[in-house]
Design a protein around this motif. Structure first.
Motif, short mmCIF file in Angstrom:
data_model
loop_
_atom_site.label_atom_id
_atom_site.label_comp_id
_atom_site.label_asym_id
_atom_site.label_seq_id
_atom_site.Cartn_x
_atom_site.Cartn_y
_atom_site.Cartn_z
N LYS A 243 -20.44 -14.19 -32.82
CA LYS A 243 -21.74 -14.57 -32.00
C LYS A 243 -21.40 -14.41 -30.67
N ILE A 280 -28.90 -19.51 -31.79
CA ILE A 280 -27.45 -19.29 -32.00
C ILE A 280 -26.63 -20.12 -31.10
N VAL A 283 -23.31 -19.28 -29.30
CA VAL A 283 -23.26 -17.80 -28.64
C VAL A 283 -22.69 -17.48 -27.34
#
Ligand code: 5AD
Ligand code: SF4
Length: 426
Positions: A243, A280, A283
């Motif tokens: 990520k 996400i 991330v």
């Protein structure tokens, strides 16, 4: 990119039974793998070539070879030979496989720089140097022609490797014990565009994530204009894909972005960052930023600072623009004075350091899986490795945990690094 290309050069030398030496005074062959992305990179390499003049004089059989981006610039080969006539051989970026022939047959030709860039040599031997990480090229060249950038001129047009060939390479690297695979391309997001089938970067990511075994997939570099929802989805839905996204913004001003030919606006970039963070949440987004591009006003620069505040990058590579011969930027006239560039870069780095420190502190008390990739020579029994989201962490261990996945609890965060305690070893 350059590190991996050097691994290929080392592969050719190893095949010919050359051994690496720590001390270049003992070398029979010295290969300089050059870079010309900024003026400073070129000056550095020129300094190195100059510094071995004496050695070459005392060892006439020593072969001095130059390759990499710098050699591919128009007229550069002759310019180098004029200045450093003791250089034996200059190879272009499309010719590195010719190093083998040269060392076997020692031809008299001094410059071998071809302009054609259509051919991908998948079969070069590679001497890898970065276990547990392995670099894998997926696409060569660039079609974007950002107006400051020399890369499209020295690396040619985009050429994607076939999906099968990449898959086979990754499969064999994972079988050989590599636990992190980093996919490389000037713009990985254009992967597949030239293959004239349905292949896309998202498809490649999804295919590679299916390979058995415990390993991580990373990739760089991404161009914001080509970052599709499918790619975001592939990253979000595959545990093996890290990520971490390196997403160079270059400037926070739409006017400067236009002058740079980046093909996105400040608003579109911020929107993309927010979309990625929403899908996400864990991330880490890092970036490249340039200050002092031609025509950059004080307000443009303030817009860059504002974008940095808004995007809260985990970290950023910050550069002062330097003009590169052959690019469109070279002939632009609205140059920013050097003093102003210096002032701006200092301000930008200070701001980003503050944000990096603040973001790092947020990680304290959290536990991450880390792949141990190195030893910290400054401290005893101290290792380092990266989180899935790309942050570098230092941690102590009395047993050898190199190349292992470990669970680490973060206890301290500074601008440069995080410090943690090992909780569990794989
Ligand atoms: N001057 C300064 N920085 C540059 N970069 C590319 N070209 C130049 C240049 N002429 C930076 C960009 C790119 C990174 C690899 O190098 O930020 O993303
Ligand atoms: Fe250079 Fe732009 Fe291509 Fe990146 S996308 S390599 S900055 S021309």
């Amino acid at each position: 990119m350059n590190i991996h290309e050097s691994e290929k050069l080392a592969g050719i030398l190893t095949k010919l039974n050359y051994k690496p030496t720590e001390d270049f005074n003992f070398a029979d062959v010295i290969v300089f793998n050059t870079c010309c992305i900024r003026e400073t990179a070129e000056q550095k390499i020129m300094g190195h070539i100059g510094s071995i003049k004496k050695l070459k004089k005392s060892k006439p059989n020593l072969k001095i070879i130059l390759c990499g981006c710098m050699t591919q610039q128009e007229g550069k080969g002759n310019e180098i030979l004029k200045k450093y006539p003791y250089v034996d051989y200059i190879l272009g970026t499309h010719n590195i496989s010719d190093l083998e022939n040269y060392l076997i047959s020692q031809q008299n030709t001094k410059i071998n720089v071809e302009q054609t860039d259509g051919y991908i040599n998948d079969n070069l031997p590679v001497t890898r140097t970065s276990m547990p990480n392995a670099w894998v090229n997926i696409i060569y060249g660039c079609n974007n022609f950002c107006t400051y950038c020399i890369v499209p001129y020295v690396r040619g047009r985009e050429r994607s490797r076939s999906l099968n060939s990449i898959k086979e390479e990754v499969q064999s690297l994972v079988s050989a014990g590599y636990k992190e695979i980093t996919l490389l391309g000037q713009n990985v997001n254009s992967y597949g565009n030239d293959l004239n089938d349905e292949t896309t970067f998202a498809k490649l990511l999804n295919e590679l994530a299916k390979i058995d075994g415990k390993f991580r997939l990373r990739f760089m570099t991404s161009h914001p204009k080509d970052f599709t929802d499918e790619v975001i989805e592939a990253i979000a839905s595959n545990a093996k894909i890290c990520k971490h996204i390196h997403l160079p913004v270059q400037s926070g001003s739409t006017a400067v972005l236009r002058a740079m030919n980046r093909k996105y606006t400040r608003e579109a970039y911020i929107k993309l960052v927010n979309k990625i963070k929403e899908r996400i949440p864990s991330v880490g987004i890092t970036t490249d930023i340039m200050v002092g591009f031609n025509g950059e006003t004080e307000q443009d620069f303030l817009d860059t600072l504002d974008l940095v505040e808004k995007c809260r990058f985990s970290s950023a590579f910050c550069f002062v623009y330097s003009k590169r011969k052959g690019t469109i930027g070279y002939n632009m006239t609205n140059i920013v004075p050097q003093e102003e560039k210096k002032k701006r870069i200092k301000q930008l780095i200070e701001l980003q350091n503050k944000i990096t420190r603040q973001e790092n502190i947020k990680y304290i008390s959290n536990t991450f899986e880390i792949l141990t990739e190195g030893k910290n020579d400054k401290y005893q029994n101290t290792y380092c490795g990266r989180t899935d989201c790309g942050r570098l962490v230092n941690f102590k261990s009395d047993c050898d945990i190199m190349n292992k996945f470990v669970k680490v609890k973060i206890v301290k965060g500074t601008t440069a690094t995080l410090w943690g305690e090992v909780i569990e070893v794989e």
